[in-house]
Every structure is written in C-alpha cells, then in structure tokens.
Design a protein around this motif. Sequence first.
Motif, PDB file in Angstrom:
ATOM      1  N   UNK A  76      36.464  48.037  44.766  1.00  0.00           N
ATOM      2  CA  UNK A  76      36.467  47.129  43.629  1.00  0.00           C
ATOM      3  C   UNK A  76      37.207  45.870  44.047  1.00  0.00           C
ATOM      4  N   UNK A  77      36.519  44.730  44.002  1.00  0.00           N
ATOM      5  CA  UNK A  77      37.115  43.452  44.398  1.00  0.00           C
ATOM      6  C   UNK A  77      37.913  42.865  43.251  1.00  0.00           C
ATOM      7  N   UNK A  78      37.370  42.936  42.049  1.00  0.00           N
ATOM      8  CA  UNK A  78      38.062  42.373  40.897  1.00  0.00           C
ATOM      9  C   UNK A  78      37.420  42.833  39.613  1.00  0.00           C
ATOM     10  N   UNK A  79      38.065  42.477  38.533  1.00  0.00           N
ATOM     11  CA  UNK A  79      37.554  42.860  37.229  1.00  0.00           C
ATOM     12  C   UNK A  79      38.083  41.947  36.151  1.00  0.00           C
ATOM     13  N   UNK A  80      37.367  41.905  35.046  1.00  0.00           N
ATOM     14  CA  UNK A  80      37.746  41.063  33.916  1.00  0.00           C
ATOM     15  C   UNK A  80      37.481  41.841  32.640  1.00  0.00           C
ATOM     16  N   UNK A  81      38.493  41.932  31.795  1.00  0.00           N
ATOM     17  CA  UNK A  81      38.341  42.633  30.531  1.00  0.00           C
ATOM     18  C   UNK A  81      37.752  41.676  29.503  1.00  0.00           C
ATOM     19  N   UNK A  87      34.223  45.687  30.130  1.00  0.00           N
ATOM     20  CA  UNK A  87      34.745  45.051  31.340  1.00  0.00           C
ATOM     21  C   UNK A  87      33.590  44.554  32.187  1.00  0.00           C
ATOM     22  N   UNK A  88      33.870  43.537  33.004  1.00  0.00           N
ATOM     23  CA  UNK A  88      32.968  43.094  34.050  1.00  0.00           C
ATOM     24  C   UNK A  88      33.702  43.335  35.359  1.00  0.00           C
ATOM     25  N   UNK A  89      33.046  44.041  36.282  1.00  0.00           N
ATOM     26  CA  UNK A  89      33.686  44.431  37.529  1.00  0.00           C
ATOM     27  C   UNK A  89      32.865  43.914  38.697  1.00  0.00           C
ATOM     28  N   UNK A  90      33.552  43.363  39.706  1.00  0.00           N
ATOM     29  CA  UNK A  90      32.923  42.934  40.947  1.00  0.00           C
ATOM     30  C   UNK A  90      33.166  44.026  41.979  1.00  0.00           C
ATOM     31  N   UNK A  91      32.083  44.650  42.456  1.00  0.00           N
ATOM     32  CA  UNK A  91      32.152  45.788  43.359  1.00  0.00           C
ATOM     33  C   UNK A  91      31.548  45.407  44.697  1.00  0.00           C
ATOM     34  N   UNK A  92      32.298  45.616  45.791  1.00  0.00           N
ATOM     35  CA  UNK A  92      31.828  45.332  47.146  1.00  0.00           C
ATOM     36  C   UNK A  92      31.251  46.614  47.726  1.00  0.00           C
ATOM     37  N   UNK A  93      29.978  46.579  48.115  1.00  0.00           N
ATOM     38  CA  UNK A  93      29.311  47.709  48.738  1.00  0.00           C
ATOM     39  C   UNK A  93      28.691  47.206  50.031  1.00  0.00           C
ATOM     40  N   UNK A  94      29.326  47.512  51.149  1.00  0.00           N
ATOM     41  CA  UNK A  94      28.840  47.009  52.431  1.00  0.00           C
ATOM     42  C   UNK A  94      28.931  45.489  52.458  1.00  0.00           C
ATOM     43  N   UNK A 101      28.542  45.527  34.423  1.00  0.00           N
ATOM     44  CA  UNK A 101      29.038  45.545  33.054  1.00  0.00           C
ATOM     45  C   UNK A 101      29.374  46.980  32.700  1.00  0.00           C
ATOM     46  N   UNK A 102      30.626  47.230  32.338  1.00  0.00           N
ATOM     47  CA  UNK A 102      31.085  48.591  32.074  1.00  0.00           C
ATOM     48  C   UNK A 102      31.494  48.702  30.609  1.00  0.00           C
TER      49      UNK A 102
END
Length: 147
Positions: A76-81, A87-94, A101-102
């Motif tokens: 998980x790179x970052x997130x914003x409530x 929440x909105x989450x920035x996820x790094x995959x490779x 959107x969670x």
Amino acid sequence: MIGKKTVIWLLFWWFPACFSASGADASKQAVRTVSFGDMLNWGVGLLIVLAIFFLCVWGMRKLSGITINNAEKMRVVGGLSLGMREKVILLQVGKKQLILGVTPGRIEALHVLEGDDCLNSEPSPPMAMDGGFAQKLMQVMKGRSDA
C-alpha cells in the motif's frame, strides 16, 4: 373418557412410584469423596490442554511471518479517507499502481496506472526518523546511552 382416566391414573400414581423405588437403592450407596488421585488427574489434564493451546498460539505466530509467493511485491503506497467508512487506496503491484475504492461492502478498482503514469515509483523508507522522540526511542531500544 376411559382412555383419559387411564392416562391420568398412570401419570399421577404409577409414574412417580417408579422413581421412588429406584431412589431407595441410591440412598444405600456410599458417597464417594474426591481423592488426591482425582485432583492429580484433573491437574495433568488441564496442563495438557494448556500446553496444546500455547503450542497452537506459538505455531500461529510462526506461520504469520511466512509470506505467500510474491506477496512482497504488493504494498500500500498511500490512502485517503473520504468519510467514516470510505477510503481511496493507492496499491503498488509490481510495476502497476491500482487506485482502489474501499467501502465496508466492497472493494472496487477505480483506475490502473502503468509506466510513466505511476504517482510514486520509488519505494518509501520503512520508517522516517525526522522526529526527535522517535530517534530517542530507537536509541534507547538499541541500548545506546548517548541520547
């Protein structure tokens, strides 16, 4: 009508008499006291159950450190409530980044960033040491006395 009277007679007169006859034999039996052997058996049984419980807890802690194949490439790179539960989450995959959107009910991919579009391509340091308290705490934990 005769059937009802027979059932009532059986229930109120004959049925309780069956129990009272067997109860007379029960009073003749000696009351067994709890001996040291009984207490020892219970204690050993309790120790075995507790040992199995703590063995399971230890095993779960050891297994929680095992990473699934290529799980270290996802972070998980970052997130914003956005509210109490969104929440909105920035996820790094490779080499891709996913904007997710969670909500309590579901997780939805909002956008996929690849290549030059990635927001943060370099990995973040595990812990920033810019705070004075954090630095002193790390020194104390390492055993340094020059704090």
